[in-house]
Motif scaffolding. Structure first.
Motif, PDB file in Angstrom:
ATOM      1  N   ALA A  42       0.833  -1.204   0.000  1.00 17.29           N
ATOM      2  CA  ALA A  42       0.000   0.000   0.000  1.00 17.29           C
ATOM      3  C   ALA A  42       0.869   1.258   0.000  1.00 17.29           C
ATOM      4  O   ALA A  42       0.570   2.224  -0.707  1.00 17.29           O
ATOM      5  CB  ALA A  42      -0.941   0.002   1.203  1.00 17.29           C
ATOM      6  N   ALA A  43       1.942   1.248   0.782  1.00 13.91           N
ATOM      7  CA  ALA A  43       2.835   2.411   0.825  1.00 13.91           C
ATOM      8  C   ALA A  43       3.497   2.633  -0.534  1.00 13.91           C
ATOM      9  O   ALA A  43       3.585   3.772  -1.020  1.00 13.91           O
ATOM     10  CB  ALA A  43       3.892   2.217   1.912  1.00 13.91           C
ATOM     11  N   ILE A  44       3.953   1.567  -1.171  1.00 11.77           N
ATOM     12  CA  ILE A  44       4.555   1.690  -2.499  1.00 11.77           C
ATOM     13  C   ILE A  44       3.513   2.189  -3.496  1.00 11.77           C
ATOM     14  O   ILE A  44       3.799   3.059  -4.328  1.00 11.77           O
ATOM     15  CB  ILE A  44       5.147   0.335  -2.954  1.00 11.77           C
ATOM     16  N   GLY A  45       2.301   1.658  -3.400  1.00 15.28           N
ATOM     17  CA  GLY A  45       1.230   2.089  -4.298  1.00 15.28           C
ATOM     18  C   GLY A  45       0.918   3.564  -4.150  1.00 15.28           C
ATOM     19  O   GLY A  45       0.723   4.274  -5.153  1.00 15.28           O
ATOM     20  N   ARG A  46       0.876   4.041  -2.900  1.00 14.77           N
ATOM     21  CA  ARG A  46       0.614   5.480  -2.685  1.00 14.77           C
ATOM     22  C   ARG A  46       1.727   6.322  -3.281  1.00 14.77           C
ATOM     23  O   ARG A  46       1.467   7.353  -3.911  1.00 14.77           O
ATOM     24  CB  ARG A  46       0.460   5.761  -1.193  1.00 14.77           C
ATOM     25  N   ASP A  47       2.978   5.878  -3.100  1.00 13.69           N
ATOM     26  CA  ASP A  47       4.098   6.624  -3.680  1.00 13.69           C
ATOM     27  C   ASP A  47       4.003   6.667  -5.203  1.00 13.69           C
ATOM     28  O   ASP A  47       4.256   7.705  -5.817  1.00 13.69           O
ATOM     29  CB  ASP A  47       5.431   5.991  -3.273  1.00 13.69           C
ATOM     30  N   LEU A  48       3.627   5.553  -5.806  1.00 15.04           N
ATOM     31  CA  LEU A  48       3.524   5.516  -7.268  1.00 15.04           C
ATOM     32  C   LEU A  48       2.358   6.357  -7.777  1.00 15.04           C
ATOM     33  O   LEU A  48       2.450   6.983  -8.833  1.00 15.04           O
ATOM     34  CB  LEU A  48       3.377   4.074  -7.757  1.00 15.04           C
ATOM     35  N   GLU A  49       1.248   6.361  -7.030  1.00 13.86           N
ATOM     36  CA  GLU A  49       0.096   7.171  -7.440  1.00 13.86           C
ATOM     37  C   GLU A  49       0.439   8.650  -7.419  1.00 13.86           C
ATOM     38  O   GLU A  49      -0.055   9.428  -8.240  1.00 13.86           O
ATOM     39  CB  GLU A  49      -1.088   6.929  -6.508  1.00 13.86           C
ATOM     40  N   LEU A  50       1.272   9.050  -6.495  1.00 11.55           N
ATOM     41  CA  LEU A  50       1.621  10.464  -6.351  1.00 11.55           C
ATOM     42  C   LEU A  50       2.853  10.851  -7.153  1.00 11.55           C
ATOM     43  O   LEU A  50       3.294  11.995  -7.095  1.00 11.55           O
ATOM     44  CB  LEU A  50       1.848  10.780  -4.866  1.00 11.55           C
ATOM     45  N   ALA A  51       3.418   9.898  -7.912  1.00  9.74           N
ATOM     46  CA  ALA A  51       4.619  10.181  -8.702  1.00  9.74           C
ATOM     47  C   ALA A  51       4.295  11.210  -9.775  1.00  9.74           C
ATOM     48  O   ALA A  51       3.164  11.290 -10.259  1.00  9.74           O
ATOM     49  CB  ALA A  51       5.125   8.895  -9.346  1.00  9.74           C
ATOM     50  N   GLY A  61      -1.266   3.849 -12.617  1.00  5.22           N
ATOM     51  CA  GLY A  61      -1.977   2.584 -12.751  1.00  5.22           C
ATOM     52  C   GLY A  61      -1.349   1.485 -11.908  1.00  5.22           C
ATOM     53  O   GLY A  61      -2.046   0.681 -11.286  1.00  5.22           O
ATOM     54  N   THR A  62      -0.034   1.468 -11.880  1.00  8.60           N
ATOM     55  CA  THR A  62       0.670   0.493 -11.047  1.00  8.60           C
ATOM     56  C   THR A  62       0.389   0.764  -9.585  1.00  8.60           C
ATOM     57  O   THR A  62       0.175  -0.158  -8.797  1.00  8.60           O
ATOM     58  CB  THR A  62       2.186   0.550 -11.312  1.00  8.60           C
TER      59      THR A  62
END
Length: 85
Positions: A42-51, A61-62
């Motif tokens: 979830a933490a990685i996903g949040r970082d990728l969403e905010l990239a 999307g990732t």
């Protein structure tokens, strides 16, 4: 050739053997560890969403996929924990 043994049927003595305190503790520990993996995803996903959007390819999307995966892991851990209670 591998010898196959039938799975214990509900209500048979085999079920009680499967539900020993030691086995239940191992399942609980695995659930906690799986939950921790979900939190990391979830933490990685949040970082990728905010990239930034200028990344090639966009990572949003990732990030969404990782967040969905984390929520599914969490949901299943809750079900396991409820079944063990």
């Amino acid at each position: 050739m591998v010898k196959r043994t039938p799975a214990p049927q509900r209500g048979t003595r085999g079920i009680s053997r499967l539900a020993t305190r030691d086995r239940l503790d191992r399942v609980q520990n695995a659930s906690w560890e799986l939950s921790a993996i979900g939190e990391c995803l979830a933490a990685i996903g949040r970082d990728l969403e905010l990239a930034p959007c200028d990344q090639k390819p966009p990572a949003g999307g990732t990030g969404n996929a990782l967040n969905w995966l984390a929520s599914e892991i969490d949901r299943r851990c809750v079900l396991i924990d409820e079944a063990l209670a």
